[in-house]
Write a protein that holds these residues in place. Structure first.
Motif: not given
Length: 513
Positions: A55-69
């Motif tokens: 399950p993604p950690m907070p930093w991973q969710r942030y990176v994924l949300d931005v990188a895959l905009e």
């Protein structure tokens, strides 16, 4: 444009937004901000990671949300390139696997290629980590694997998309069109041949992305160092202009003046700390690794070749003079100094303790120079120092002398009878004397300090230049900012030279020697 350096920091609103949006308490030093008006595929990859058992950690969710905009104007990814520079053991590999798995599961006929330090390392990770993780997850059975040497692939049954590996050569990535290229462990690449091989294969693919990821490298890590430098420049330009580039960049990092042994430093640059990594584990790594390797792996610093120590600087004796409980006595002297690039200024203090030893301390250190004179005026009013010292030759602090005078900190009207708080200006000869006296005092166990990271770093990185048969501290050849060291050395000199003149019946030699 903002000058790119380790001292640059993003607006405080950036960290506040990440904490509110993701609960992230360890924001990156440089990071692309989330644009909430854009849709993102980040949550879909987060679901994949959860199914993979991570399950993604907070930093991973942030990176994924931005990188895959998704750019609403083109319905394509807003960022053609994603750079991720993060310390080891933070979950980088699991995130990359989630991104690659989503790509081959979500779209038909996608070609995904993964590269590591070497083709052999890529094969090991592909087989021992990627396939084993997939096989142990709820996604097992939705793909088949082809392990023929040179033709390896994880092929998703419903989409016919595949995840393969490649080598770090000019021919890597050549062949079929490429939808997602991943360059992992970028520190091991000494040039950009792999990216130059992958990029042309992506030109005709509308949703193509290049991801690169790595912890810190060495001075030989030419590819990674250029990528990090450019990523920092892009983020600083973004915050200055408000214009978003086609590259997303994320870097967690601890500047050199942060204490490697402090959990506060770890919490500032390890976004997985408190999630999948604990302080005891980091402490164990600190104990077993040499400092440069710990810095590279866990603080994301570039490991640099260490030149021989300057023979004039008492580096070996300095740790033995540390006393965390040391405090200034009744009589103090202050001094200021400025770094060569004027990025930082330091105020040093010297004082005679009750036991006769000299206490040295950096009492203030901040970015820039505009704060120094007001701070010295306040400290002078509070402590009534015997003198306020500044070097007049070979120091960037020389430019502040007129401001000090205008603020009421002036040279003595009568040189033979200085008053408390008067300005003490060090000429070249005074600096030679001050440096030699400080070095002798450290070796002879006559000074104590409270183990401040900026001061210790300055001692460790200080270099000198010859002045006749003597020497002085030299900024240009030093390996780090030595203004903290100069400030306490000048303060010590001012204390010893001015205290007898402003104090009746005082013999400083009786107290110090």
């Amino acid at each position: 444009m903002t000058t790119t350096s380790e001292t640059w920091t993003p607006p405080s609103s950036f960290a506040a937004d990440l904490h509110e949006r993701y609960g992230l308490t360890c924001p990156p030093w440089w990071g692309t901000p989330r644009r909430p008006e854009r849709k993102t595929l980040g949550p879909r990859v987060a679901k994949i990671m959860t199914r993979l058992g991570y399950p993604p950690m907070p930093w991973q969710r942030y990176v994924l949300d931005v990188a895959l905009e998704i750019d609403p104007a083109t319905d394509r990814f807003a960022y053609r390139e994603v750079g991720l520079s993060v310390p080891r053991q933070q979950g980088k590999t699991q995130q990359i696997l989630g991104v690659m798995t989503h790509r081959i599961a979500a779209w038909k006929r996608q070609n995904v290629v993964y590269a590591a330090q070497t083709r052999g390392m890529a094969r090991t990770r592909w087989e021992d980590e990627f396939i084993e993780t997939l096989d142990a997850s709820s996604l097992a059975g939705k793909y088949r694997t082809r392990k023929n040497n040179g033709n390896e692939a994880i092929i998703w049954t419903s989409t016919r998309s595949k995840l393969g590996i490649t080598s770090n050569t000019e021919k890597a990535g050549h062949g079929p069109a490429l939808d997602l290229g991943v360059i992992d462990e970028a520190f091991a690449h000494e040039d950009d041949r792999l990216e130059q091989a992958m990029s042309p294969a992506m030109l005709t693919r509308p949703k193509a992305q290049l991801w690169w990821a790595s912890a810190g490298g060495t001075e030989k890590s030419a590819y990674l160092n250029r990528k990090r430098q450019r990523g920092r420049e892009l983020i600083e330009e973004l915050w200055e202009t408000g214009e978003f580039p086609a590259v997303a960049y994320f870097e967690w990092f601890a500047p050199d003046d942060m204490d490697r042994t402090s959990p506060a430093t770890w919490r500032a640059c390890m976004p997985a700390l408190g999630h999948t990594v604990d302080e005891a584990t980091v402490r164990a790594e600190l104990d077993k690794l040499e400092a440069p390797e710990f810095d590279r792996a866990y603080l994301n610093r570039t490991r640099k070749a260490t030149p021989p120590q300057d023979p004039h600087i008492p580096v070996k004796a300095w740790p033995g003079r540390a006393d965390p409980g040391s405090r200034a006595g009744g009589e103090v002297a202050l001094a200021l100094d400025v770094s060569a690039d004027r990025a930082h200024s330091s105020i040093g203090l010297a004082s005679v303790r009750g036991d006769g030893l000299l206490h040295l301390e950096v009492v203030d250190r901040r970015a820039g120079t505009d704060w120094v004179v007001p701070a010295l005026v306040r400290l002078r009013r509070l402590h009534g120092p015997v003198a306020v010292a500044v070097a007049a030759t070979g120091s960037p602090a020389t430019s502040l002398i007129n401001d000090l005078v205008a603020a009421g900190i002036d040279t003595p009207e009568d040189a033979e009878h200085p008053q408390r708080g008067d300005l003490a200006i060090l000429r070249t000869g005074d600096q030679v004397e001050a440096c030699a006296q400080w070095a002798d005092a450290v070796k002879q166990d006559q000074v104590m300090h409270i183990e401040q990271a900026p001061l210790t770093a300055a001692v460790t990185g200080a270099r000198t230049r010859s002045v006749g048969d003597a020497w002085v501290l030299h900024r240009t050849s030093s390996l780090t900012d030595i203004s903290p060291l100069c400030a306490v050395v000048w303060a010590r000199w001012a204390l010893l030279t001015r205290l007898p003149a402003v104090t009746e019946d005082y013999d400083v030699l009786d107290s110090v020697y």
